[in-house]
Design a protein around this motif. Structure first.
Motif, PDB file in Angstrom:
ATOM      1  N   ILE A   1       0.862  -1.175   0.000  1.00  0.00           N
ATOM      2  CA  ILE A   1       0.000   0.000   0.000  1.00  0.00           C
ATOM      3  C   ILE A   1       0.903   1.231   0.000  1.00  0.00           C
ATOM      4  O   ILE A   1       1.681   1.442   0.929  1.00  0.00           O
ATOM      5  N   THR A   2       0.793   2.019  -1.049  1.00  0.00           N
ATOM      6  CA  THR A   2       1.556   3.260  -1.148  1.00  0.00           C
ATOM      7  C   THR A   2       0.667   4.399  -0.670  1.00  0.00           C
ATOM      8  O   THR A   2      -0.457   4.552  -1.142  1.00  0.00           O
TER       9      THR A   2
ATOM     10  N   PRO B   1       3.873 -14.052  -3.409  1.00  0.00           N
ATOM     11  CA  PRO B   1       2.914 -13.384  -4.284  1.00  0.00           C
ATOM     12  C   PRO B   1       2.293 -12.167  -3.607  1.00  0.00           C
ATOM     13  O   PRO B   1       2.032 -12.183  -2.398  1.00  0.00           O
ATOM     14  N   VAL B   2       2.083 -11.113  -4.372  1.00  0.00           N
ATOM     15  CA  VAL B   2       1.441  -9.904  -3.857  1.00  0.00           C
ATOM     16  C   VAL B   2      -0.020  -9.959  -4.310  1.00  0.00           C
ATOM     17  O   VAL B   2      -0.321  -9.854  -5.497  1.00  0.00           O
ATOM     18  N   SER B   3      -0.906 -10.125  -3.349  1.00  0.00           N
ATOM     19  CA  SER B   3      -2.330 -10.312  -3.652  1.00  0.00           C
ATOM     20  C   SER B   3      -3.132  -9.021  -3.533  1.00  0.00           C
ATOM     21  O   SER B   3      -4.323  -9.010  -3.832  1.00  0.00           O
ATOM     22  N   PHE B   4      -2.466  -7.947  -3.096  1.00  0.00           N
ATOM     23  CA  PHE B   4      -3.172  -6.678  -2.911  1.00  0.00           C
ATOM     24  C   PHE B   4      -2.195  -5.538  -3.129  1.00  0.00           C
ATOM     25  O   PHE B   4      -1.106  -5.532  -2.556  1.00  0.00           O
ATOM     26  N   TYR B   5      -2.588  -4.588  -3.954  1.00  0.00           N
ATOM     27  CA  TYR B   5      -1.784  -3.392  -4.197  1.00  0.00           C
ATOM     28  C   TYR B   5      -2.742  -2.214  -4.315  1.00  0.00           C
ATOM     29  O   TYR B   5      -3.767  -2.297  -4.996  1.00  0.00           O
TER      30      TYR B   5
ATOM     31  N   LEU C   1      -5.899  -0.887   4.853  1.00  0.00           N
ATOM     32  CA  LEU C   1      -5.404  -1.864   5.826  1.00  0.00           C
ATOM     33  C   LEU C   1      -6.437  -2.957   6.046  1.00  0.00           C
ATOM     34  O   LEU C   1      -6.107  -4.146   5.992  1.00  0.00           O
ATOM     35  N   ASP C   2      -7.668  -2.587   6.289  1.00  0.00           N
ATOM     36  CA  ASP C   2      -8.723  -3.577   6.529  1.00  0.00           C
ATOM     37  C   ASP C   2      -8.861  -4.532   5.351  1.00  0.00           C
ATOM     38  O   ASP C   2      -9.011  -5.740   5.535  1.00  0.00           O
ATOM     39  N   GLU C   3      -8.807  -3.996   4.143  1.00  0.00           N
ATOM     40  CA  GLU C   3      -8.927  -4.838   2.950  1.00  0.00           C
ATOM     41  C   GLU C   3      -7.712  -5.755   2.809  1.00  0.00           C
ATOM     42  O   GLU C   3      -7.841  -6.938   2.492  1.00  0.00           O
ATOM     43  N   ALA C   4      -6.527  -5.208   3.052  1.00  0.00           N
ATOM     44  CA  ALA C   4      -5.303  -6.004   2.937  1.00  0.00           C
ATOM     45  C   ALA C   4      -5.263  -7.126   3.969  1.00  0.00           C
ATOM     46  O   ALA C   4      -4.775  -8.227   3.674  1.00  0.00           O
ATOM     47  N   LEU C   5      -5.787  -6.881   5.166  1.00  0.00           N
ATOM     48  CA  LEU C   5      -5.802  -7.912   6.208  1.00  0.00           C
ATOM     49  C   LEU C   5      -6.610  -9.136   5.786  1.00  0.00           C
ATOM     50  O   LEU C   5      -6.369 -10.242   6.270  1.00  0.00           O
ATOM     51  N   LEU C   6      -7.543  -8.952   4.883  1.00  0.00           N
ATOM     52  CA  LEU C   6      -8.350 -10.068   4.381  1.00  0.00           C
ATOM     53  C   LEU C   6      -7.625 -10.862   3.298  1.00  0.00           C
ATOM     54  O   LEU C   6      -8.037 -11.981   2.976  1.00  0.00           O
ATOM     55  N   LYS C   7      -6.551 -10.293   2.737  1.00  0.00           N
ATOM     56  CA  LYS C   7      -5.915 -10.898   1.569  1.00  0.00           C
ATOM     57  C   LYS C   7      -4.459 -11.280   1.740  1.00  0.00           C
ATOM     58  O   LYS C   7      -3.903 -11.967   0.886  1.00  0.00           O
TER      59      LYS C   7
ATOM     60  N   ILE D   1       1.964  -7.190   5.180  1.00  0.00           N
ATOM     61  CA  ILE D   1       1.444  -5.946   4.610  1.00  0.00           C
ATOM     62  C   ILE D   1       2.489  -4.852   4.782  1.00  0.00           C
ATOM     63  O   ILE D   1       2.977  -4.626   5.893  1.00  0.00           O
ATOM     64  N   VAL D   2       2.821  -4.200   3.671  1.00  0.00           N
ATOM     65  CA  VAL D   2       3.824  -3.131   3.695  1.00  0.00           C
ATOM     66  C   VAL D   2       3.179  -1.833   3.232  1.00  0.00           C
ATOM     67  O   VAL D   2       2.627  -1.758   2.134  1.00  0.00           O
ATOM     68  N   PHE D   3       3.266  -0.830   4.076  1.00  0.00           N
ATOM     69  CA  PHE D   3       2.881   0.540   3.721  1.00  0.00           C
ATOM     70  C   PHE D   3       4.146   1.289   3.364  1.00  0.00           C
ATOM     71  O   PHE D   3       5.117   1.252   4.125  1.00  0.00           O
ATOM     72  N   THR D   4       4.150   1.967   2.211  1.00  0.00           N
ATOM     73  CA  THR D   4       5.269   2.824   1.856  1.00  0.00           C
ATOM     74  C   THR D   4       4.765   4.257   1.836  1.00  0.00           C
ATOM     75  O   THR D   4       3.717   4.546   1.273  1.00  0.00           O
ATOM     76  N   GLY D   5       5.496   5.139   2.474  1.00  0.00           N
ATOM     77  CA  GLY D   5       5.145   6.555   2.470  1.00  0.00           C
ATOM     78  C   GLY D   5       4.240   6.963   3.618  1.00  0.00           C
ATOM     79  O   GLY D   5       3.683   6.144   4.325  1.00  0.00           O
TER      80      GLY D   5
END
Length: 163
Positions: free
Chosen positions: A16-17, A43-47, A61-67, A71-75
């Protein structure tokens, strides 16, 4: 660290940028993280690219937690008033990985010198998943993902997901 502490689990990434100016075409940090994960067999399942707004960051974040379980946040980790990643994500941590920010800053000092004190890089665990908040520069992303996250992620998830 010995691999006997690691479980046979699948690691799935999310990137997640956080930026009000980046678009997918010029998101070199997000692409770098995605490429590094893919190159390591993760594999990256969410961007997603989201603006520096608490609600948008939390929704991603909530969406990424399901997938994903990594999880990496940049910025959005700096000191300007519109840098909101830490404020939006860190309160969700069930456990904080203080060592991540410490080692990130230790490794970064060779590159940026004492300006490393401006880094608020942090990580924690939410619902058995590892969540990392790192600066948005491509060099910072490469350092964090390649030198810290990928080598330790299976070990982290093995412990974080234990019940």
């Amino acid at each position: 660290m010995s691999s006997h502490h690691e479980k046979a689990i699948t690691i799935t990434g999310a990137v997640i940028t956080v930026s009000t100016t980046r678009k997918e075409a010029d998101d070199t940090s997000g692409k770098t993280a995605t490429d590094l994960f893919s190159g390591a067999g993760i594999p990256v399942s969410f961007y997603r690219i989201v603006p520096d707004q608490d609600e948008a960051i939390r929704a991603a974040l909530d969406e990424a937690l399901l997938k994903a379980n990594c999880i990496v946040f940049t910025g959005g980790t700096g000191l300007t008033p519109d840098d909101r990643t830490i404020e939006a994500v860190a309160p969700q941590f069930e456990k904080v990985m203080d060592g991540f920010g410490e080692i990130f800053r230790q490794k970064s000092i060779a590159e940026v010198g004492t300006a490393v004190i401006l880094s608020r890089a942090t990580a924690g665990v939410i619902q058995g998943r590892a969540v990392f908040c790192i600066p948005g520069s491509t060099k910072a992303v490469r350092l964090a993902v390649e030198e810290i996250i990928i080598p330790q992620i299976r070990h982290i998830i093995s412990h974080a997901g234990s019940r």
